[in-house]
Design an enzyme around this catalytic site. Sequence first.
Site, PDB file in Angstrom:
ATOM      1  NE  ARG A  86      -3.735   2.838   1.206  1.00 17.53           N
ATOM      2  CZ  ARG A  86      -3.024   4.356   0.894  1.00 17.53           C
ATOM      3  NH1 ARG A  86      -1.624   3.995   0.148  1.00 17.53           N
ATOM      4  NH2 ARG A  86      -3.636   4.903   0.628  1.00 17.53           N
ATOM      5  CG  MET A 142      -2.240   7.093  10.268  1.00 12.32           C
ATOM      6  SD  MET A 142      -3.500   7.543  11.068  1.00 12.32           S
ATOM      7  CE  MET A 142      -4.583   6.175  11.814  1.00 12.32           C
ATOM      8  N   PRO A 143       0.161   3.942   7.947  1.00 13.90           N
ATOM      9  CG  PRO A 143       1.758   2.749   8.974  1.00 13.90           C
ATOM     10  CD  PRO A 143       1.406   4.096   8.770  1.00 13.90           C
ATOM     11  CG  HIS A 144      -4.205   1.903   6.013  1.00 16.45           C
ATOM     12  ND1 HIS A 144      -3.707   3.460   5.734  1.00 16.45           N
ATOM     13  CD2 HIS A 144      -4.942   1.772   4.197  1.00 16.45           C
ATOM     14  CE1 HIS A 144      -3.583   4.036   4.490  1.00 16.45           C
ATOM     15  NE2 HIS A 144      -4.683   3.443   3.614  1.00 16.45           N
ATOM     16  N   GLY A 145      -2.892  -1.341   5.315  1.00 20.23           N
ATOM     17  CA  GLY A 145      -3.159  -2.125   4.109  1.00 20.23           C
ATOM     18  C   GLY A 145      -3.888  -1.817   2.577  1.00 20.23           C
TER      19      GLY A 145
END
Length: 144
Positions: free
Chosen positions: A46, A60-63
Amino acid sequence: MSILSKEKVKLNVKVKDKEEAIRLAGQLLVDAGHVPAEYVDKMIEREAVSSTYIGAGLAMPHGTNEAKSLIRSTGMSVLVVPEGVDFGGETAYLVIGLAAVGEEHLDILTSVATLVSEEDDMKRILNASSEEELIAIFDEGMNA
């Protein structure tokens, strides 16, 4: 289960780059049972598509969208990086890993972005002396 707990908060983190920061934030979500290990790779994927740096020192890392089916429960991990870490030309001092079921991620993103947009709140978060203090700031800010 609270989306944030002491086991998912790391203060005074030193990382060499954003990939290491994302992997650490993701591993805390894995360890807490919110997601399987492969979700962390989807967080890296991502980030390669578009930076998850939001502004005001926050990433704010997320998938990926495809990774949503991997999420078992909504959770958040928090890394405080006093020296900062480069996120595509911007410096993040606060890295929040996110795994959210359904549309909950939008509510969480909005709450966190609002919280850190207040300079005093961001300073309190970055200067928190314990995991409990940091969690209290988030609880107060996100439930306001």
